[in-house]
Design an enzyme around this catalytic site. Structure first.
Site, PDB file in Angstrom:
ATOM      1  N   ASP A   1      42.274  40.408  48.113  1.00  0.00           N
ATOM      2  CA  ASP A   1      43.719  40.231  48.231  1.00  0.00           C
ATOM      3  C   ASP A   1      44.408  41.448  47.628  1.00  0.00           C
ATOM      4  O   ASP A   1      44.074  41.865  46.519  1.00  0.00           O
ATOM      5  CB  ASP A   1      44.158  38.971  47.477  1.00  0.00           C
ATOM      6  CG  ASP A   1      45.617  38.690  47.739  1.00  0.00           C
ATOM      7  OD1 ASP A   1      45.968  38.413  48.898  1.00  0.00           O
ATOM      8  OD2 ASP A   1      46.423  38.775  46.790  1.00  0.00           O
TER       9      ASP A   1
ATOM     10  N   ASP B   1      33.843  30.523  11.953  1.00  0.00           N
ATOM     11  CA  ASP B   1      33.138  31.727  11.491  1.00  0.00           C
ATOM     12  C   ASP B   1      32.576  31.442  10.100  1.00  0.00           C
ATOM     13  O   ASP B   1      32.820  30.373   9.512  1.00  0.00           O
ATOM     14  CB  ASP B   1      34.092  32.935  11.454  1.00  0.00           C
ATOM     15  CG  ASP B   1      33.355  34.246  11.722  1.00  0.00           C
ATOM     16  OD1 ASP B   1      32.427  34.561  10.941  1.00  0.00           O
ATOM     17  OD2 ASP B   1      33.692  34.954  12.683  1.00  0.00           O
TER      18      ASP B   1
END
Ligand SMILES: C[S@@+](CC[C@H](N)C(=O)[O-])C[C@H]1O[C@@H](n2cnc3c(N)ncnc32)[C@H](O)[C@@H]1O
Length: 636
Positions: free
Chosen positions: A67, A497
């Site tokens: 596209d 984390d």
């Protein structure tokens, strides 16, 4: 040398099937025009894949969708307008940031992409907007690989885009009307056809010309070669393929089949790498005493650039460390003597450094002195949203030192952290030297700068709107989490984390409206259960680890996933053959020196994902530092 894309094309048979996908995606839902183009390309291709599968009860091999969209663009250096005007531009492409990093905000030409009456009605506006200005042509491409299992279609999508800048001449109203009345603008993205009459409007093209015509063939071939290594020339069927349209520009290529001149010769002078391959051959000839006046070798510019590469890095690092770019940020030009005095350096030394930086395009040099380029203001000064200053400092102080041990790393096959930081315990992230708050903060700042640059591309590359909660595993400062929260306002994101990273992450906490969507959780992804989520993000995590440890992390993720949950890998994806000179291949020795892991290709990641039940992989090549892969958990 890399395989010739045209050899690949000679082995490719295809059928053209118009997609029935209605191109009605909401442009406002996309932060970038190429995000919109890639999604439309993907939907077009998937529609065809599903239709073909239903019709034939067999999966097609590959479906390719494309596209093209045209948007006006302006460079940051052209930005003299007020914030109000920027806000208007933002309204034109609602997802665009107010001040984009490298190029300005995109402003689609409303109405230019489809029908003539709308183009005609807008002609004065069109001439005003195009005349003498640059615009961008983006083509989004989706390559959908299909397979069938138990009569179910399984797909793997690779997406990428190509951008070409086109500049129009100053156009008179008369010329423009004549062009419109020719009927050519009808149904053309952008309202012109560069390959025909529209070509006369174009002053310059920067990038792939075929992309403007409608399909970025070169980029496509490179991507395809990553998926399918090209056939050997001797395996190719000779003779014409009906499915390959007769295009004049391809005729030359038949020379290859007919025993014409070798590609390297044919292209001598136009492709430096092949010219330098020629240099090597000629050097051999010289060594054999065959030298004749005709075989004088071309100057090995590229090789010399490689040999001197480390000097370039160090000049940049030094100018950053001396805060030259901070001093000049948004300031009038300054003389070398003034700069030297302000940063406590010698005038003769500073003059050389500044000249080197000007030659590298980092500074401008004029009669008045030296000033920052726009890129230096944005990326090299230590403040600013997109500053790479911390990454540069880390590269100069840690990575630079590690690279001095590359030979040992290659001989020993292990990272060299112990030689730079002292004794290590095997897991770099758990090591005491790395865990010193100073080193760790420096690392986090470096990651933060890079993550901010990448995060917006990552957040918009693939459609994540189906997910309501995400866990960014090893999410560090939360830079990607912030961008995900901004892009998907209903998404709750947990940054997971190690405990001391989470403690330091407080320094990077978001302040905007996204803050409420983000929370931080401490833990160890090898030991602790992961926070619940329906999307798990692993951004530059798996590349830190060898396969056995990567499987352990994925096992943790899979244990927390219900069917339908997603895993988003964000990594620098290598090509399957490990031949393309992208940043990823330089990152490979870097990973050897710094970590236990390595960079991988989409196929290698897919093989890691599959045993944990993650399938339906989509790959988005983002053209920058990192790429993205999204996979879905299937089965129990
Ligand atoms: C290469 S960094 C990537 C950071 C972030 N995802 C990004 O792309 O900017 C790796 C991250 O994984 C974290 N990490 C390493 N080992 C861990 C473990 N065992 N458990 C949780 N996090 C860990 C590190 O603290 C670090 O923040």
């Amino acid at each position: 040398s890399p395989p010739d894309p045209f050899l690949l094309l000679q082995g490719l048979r295809f059928e053209v099937i118009p997609s029935r996908f209605k191109e009605k995606l909401d442009k406002a839902a996309f932060a970038t025009p190429y995000g919109y183009a890639m999604e439309t390309a993907k939907q077009k291709a998937l529609e065809v894949a599903h239709r073909m599968h239903q019709k034939d009860l067999r999966a097609p091999d590959v479906v390719i969708g494309a596209d093209t969209i045209v948007v006006s663009a302006f460079r940051v250096s052209d930005m003299e307008d007020t914030l109000g005007q920027q806000a208007q531009r933002r309204a034109a492409w609602p997802g665009a940031p107010l001040r984009a990093a490298a190029r300005g905000i995109c402003d689609p030409f409303p109405g230019l992409s489809v029908k003539l009456p709308r183009v005609t009605a807008r002609a004065p506006l069109l001439s005003h907007r195009l005349s003498g200005r640059e615009h961008s042509v983006f083509t989004g491409v989706a390559i959908v690989q299909c397979s069938s299992q138990d009569k179910e279609l399984d797909t793997r999508v690779l997406q990428f885009y190509e951008e070409t800048m086109v500049k129009f001449s100053e156009l008179s109203e008369d010329l423009l009307w004549e062009y419109i009345h020719s009927g050519e603008p009808m149904d053309k993205a952008g309202g012109y056809g560069i390959q025909a009459l529209g070509g006369m409007l174009v002053e310059s093209v920067h990038g792939d010309f075929l992309n403007v015509v409608g399909f970025p063939l070169n980029h496509f071939c490179k991507q395809l070669m990553q998926l399918y290594p090209p056939p050997r020339p001797e395996d190719l069927q000779r003779g014409k393929h009906d499915s390959i349209p007769a295009v004049d520009a391809f005729e030359d290529l038949s020379n290859v089949d007919k025993g014409g001149p070798e590609p390297a010769r044919r292209n001598a002078g136009s492709r430096p790498e092949k010219a330098e391959a020629g240099v090597a051959r000629q050097a051999t000839a010289e060594a054999e005493g065959n030298r004749t006046p005709e075989t004088l070798c071309p100057f090995p510019t590229r090789l010399l650039k490689l040999i001197n590469g480390f000097k370039v890095s160090k000049a940049l690092f030094t100018a950053c460390k001396l805060k030259v770019f901070d001093l000049l940020k948004d300031e009038a030009p300054q003389k070398a003597a003034d700069i030297a005095r302000k940063v406590d350096a010698s005038v003769c030394g500073m003059e050389r450094l500044l000249d080197a930086c000007a030659a590298l395009g980092l500074l401008e040099k004029s009669e008045q002195g030296y000033s920052n380029t726009e890129a230096a203001n944005l990326y090299l000064a230590s403040d600013g949203d997109y500053s790479l200053y911390s990454f540069i400092t880390y590269s100069s102080e840690v990575t630079w030192n590690l690279f001095t041990h590359l030979e040992l790393a290659v001989r020993e096959g292990t990272n060299q952290h112990h030689r730079v930081l002292g004794k290590t315990a095997g897991d770099v992230f758990q090591d005491v030297p790395y865990r010193s708050p100073e080193t760790q903060l420096q690392f986090m700042q470096a990651m933060h700068g890079l993550a901010k640059l990448n995060a917006r591309h990552v957040a918009t590359a693939l459609d994540l709107s189906a997910f309501s909660s995400a866990c960014d595993v090893g999410g560090c400062t939360g830079a990607l989490a912030q961008e995900l929260a901004r892009e998907y306002p209903h998404l709750q994101v947990t940054v997971f984390d190690l405990p001391d990273t989470i403690e330091l992450a407080a320094r990077f906490q978001p302040t905007g409206p996204q803050a409420a969507q983000i929370r931080f959780a401490a833990g160890d992804f090898f030991r602790d259960p992961l926070p619940a989520a329906d999307l798990y993000v692993l951004c530059q995590i798996l590349h830190d680890w060898p396969d056995d440890k990567a499987h352990k992390i994925l096992d943790r993720v899979a244990q927390s996933c219900k069917p339908g949950a997603g895993v988003l890998l964000v990594e620098m994806l290598l090509d399957e053959e490990k031949r393309q000179a992208r940043g990823g291949l330089m990152q490979s020795p870097n990973m050897l020196l710094q970590m236990e892991g390595r960079e991988r290709s989409p196929g290698e990641y897919q093989r890691l994902l599959e045993p944990h039940g993650f399938r339906q992989v989509q790959v988005a090549r983002l053209g920058g530092f990192l790429d993205a892969m999204l996979a879905t958990r299937v089965g129990p």
